[in-house]
Design an enzyme around this catalytic site. Sequence first.
Site, PDB file in Angstrom:
ATOM      1  N   LYS A  14       0.834  -1.217   0.000  1.00  0.00           N
ATOM      2  CA  LYS A  14       0.000   0.000   0.000  1.00  0.00           C
ATOM      3  C   LYS A  14       0.865   1.262   0.000  1.00  0.00           C
ATOM      4  O   LYS A  14       0.616   2.183  -0.755  1.00  0.00           O
ATOM      5  CB  LYS A  14      -0.916   0.047   1.240  1.00  0.00           C
ATOM      6  CG  LYS A  14      -1.845  -1.120   1.406  1.00  0.00           C
ATOM      7  CD  LYS A  14      -2.764  -0.926   2.604  1.00  0.00           C
ATOM      8  CE  LYS A  14      -2.063  -0.817   3.942  1.00  0.00           C
ATOM      9  NZ  LYS A  14      -1.321  -2.040   4.357  1.00  0.00           N
ATOM     10  N   ARG A  89      -8.850   0.944   9.565  1.00  0.00           N
ATOM     11  CA  ARG A  89      -8.381  -0.411   9.844  1.00  0.00           C
ATOM     12  C   ARG A  89      -9.376  -1.178  10.710  1.00  0.00           C
ATOM     13  O   ARG A  89      -9.130  -2.337  11.036  1.00  0.00           O
ATOM     14  CB  ARG A  89      -7.061  -0.335  10.592  1.00  0.00           C
ATOM     15  CG  ARG A  89      -5.836  -0.606   9.716  1.00  0.00           C
ATOM     16  CD  ARG A  89      -4.630  -0.322  10.567  1.00  0.00           C
ATOM     17  NE  ARG A  89      -3.463  -1.042  10.235  1.00  0.00           N
ATOM     18  CZ  ARG A  89      -2.382  -0.490   9.676  1.00  0.00           C
ATOM     19  NH1 ARG A  89      -2.395   0.754   9.294  1.00  0.00           N
ATOM     20  NH2 ARG A  89      -1.298  -1.202   9.502  1.00  0.00           N
ATOM     21  N   ARG A 128      12.038  -6.246   4.838  1.00  0.00           N
ATOM     22  CA  ARG A 128      11.872  -4.846   4.426  1.00  0.00           C
ATOM     23  C   ARG A 128      12.843  -3.940   5.191  1.00  0.00           C
ATOM     24  O   ARG A 128      13.032  -4.095   6.393  1.00  0.00           O
ATOM     25  CB  ARG A 128      10.424  -4.452   4.729  1.00  0.00           C
ATOM     26  CG  ARG A 128      10.049  -3.077   4.329  1.00  0.00           C
ATOM     27  CD  ARG A 128       8.564  -2.957   4.205  1.00  0.00           C
ATOM     28  NE  ARG A 128       7.892  -2.922   5.504  1.00  0.00           N
ATOM     29  CZ  ARG A 128       6.587  -2.676   5.644  1.00  0.00           C
ATOM     30  NH1 ARG A 128       5.827  -2.497   4.575  1.00  0.00           N
ATOM     31  NH2 ARG A 128       6.038  -2.646   6.835  1.00  0.00           N
ATOM     32  N   ARG A 161      12.172  -1.565  10.501  1.00  0.00           N
ATOM     33  CA  ARG A 161      11.158  -1.080  11.438  1.00  0.00           C
ATOM     34  C   ARG A 161      11.048  -2.062  12.599  1.00  0.00           C
ATOM     35  O   ARG A 161      11.114  -3.266  12.395  1.00  0.00           O
ATOM     36  CB  ARG A 161       9.794  -1.008  10.729  1.00  0.00           C
ATOM     37  CG  ARG A 161       9.571   0.262   9.975  1.00  0.00           C
ATOM     38  CD  ARG A 161       8.344   0.215   9.113  1.00  0.00           C
ATOM     39  NE  ARG A 161       7.129  -0.269   9.770  1.00  0.00           N
ATOM     40  CZ  ARG A 161       5.918  -0.220   9.221  1.00  0.00           C
ATOM     41  NH1 ARG A 161       5.764   0.293   8.004  1.00  0.00           N
ATOM     42  NH2 ARG A 161       4.862  -0.676   9.847  1.00  0.00           N
ATOM     43  N   ARG A 172       0.820  -8.700  13.913  1.00  0.00           N
ATOM     44  CA  ARG A 172       0.243  -7.713  12.972  1.00  0.00           C
ATOM     45  C   ARG A 172      -0.663  -8.408  11.965  1.00  0.00           C
ATOM     46  O   ARG A 172      -1.741  -7.907  11.642  1.00  0.00           O
ATOM     47  CB  ARG A 172       1.366  -6.952  12.258  1.00  0.00           C
ATOM     48  CG  ARG A 172       2.100  -6.021  13.198  1.00  0.00           C
ATOM     49  CD  ARG A 172       3.313  -5.408  12.543  1.00  0.00           C
ATOM     50  NE  ARG A 172       2.997  -4.546  11.438  1.00  0.00           N
ATOM     51  CZ  ARG A 172       3.839  -4.293  10.439  1.00  0.00           C
ATOM     52  NH1 ARG A 172       5.030  -4.861  10.406  1.00  0.00           N
ATOM     53  NH2 ARG A 172       3.491  -3.487   9.474  1.00  0.00           N
TER      54      ARG A 172
END
Length: 217
Positions: A14, A89, A128, A161, A172
């Site tokens: 996203k 969300r 990531r 992160r 998550r």
Amino acid sequence: MRRLILLGAPGAGKGTQAQLLEKLYLIPQISTGDILRTAKQACTPLGLAAKPYMDKGLLVPDELIIGLIRERLQQEDMHQGWILDGFPRTTVQAEALDSLLNEIQQDLEGVILIDVPEAVLFDRLVGRRTCPLCKKVVHIAFNPPSPDCANPECPKQWLQREDDKPEVVPTRLQRYRAETEPLIGYYQAQGKLHTLNGDQSPDTVQKQLIALMDPPV
Ligand code: AMP
């Protein structure tokens, strides 16, 4: 389409797509995750309140997020359109957005679900890395950082992160399934949902997104 939501699990792409669309259409991306991370780093009251939830991979309470969006959507640069990335969300957030848009007389024109199989998401998230300066996102295996970043100030320091660590990612993904996935039905019922296969190269996903934003007349 100039007022839209990008919906999808963490790691679906996203943020990457929203940044590309922002440059292309000159409409702002509103990433609640980025706003919260900046607030957390700056130790503002919002950041301090959000931190314990974010560090555990949990969703921040609805009232904090809704207040933030209410303020942001009414700012000057929002008049030509917006791309919501990471909001709403929960169903409570989606309902609050509907009533806020009604109040400020704006329309949500579409919701684009970037759909990626769960088995792919874990590997995407834990690999990531982000440049702290230009916010460019890379992946240690699938899209390794190039040593020749165009920015002369680039610290060439790719950071992970906190919530992309392998011990946090399962929470998550589980919170996405439990709290965010019901929004697919919510927006389908409103006739606003479009689904894209996100398990393709970012370029291919972008082309399909552009086709949705500018449908042939
Ligand atoms: P993201 O960068 O979108 O993956 O968001 C990072 C983290 O920020 C999430 O795991 C949540 O803790 C928090 N967050 C971001 N957006 C929301 C939201 N709309 N509702 C609740 N928590 C959020």
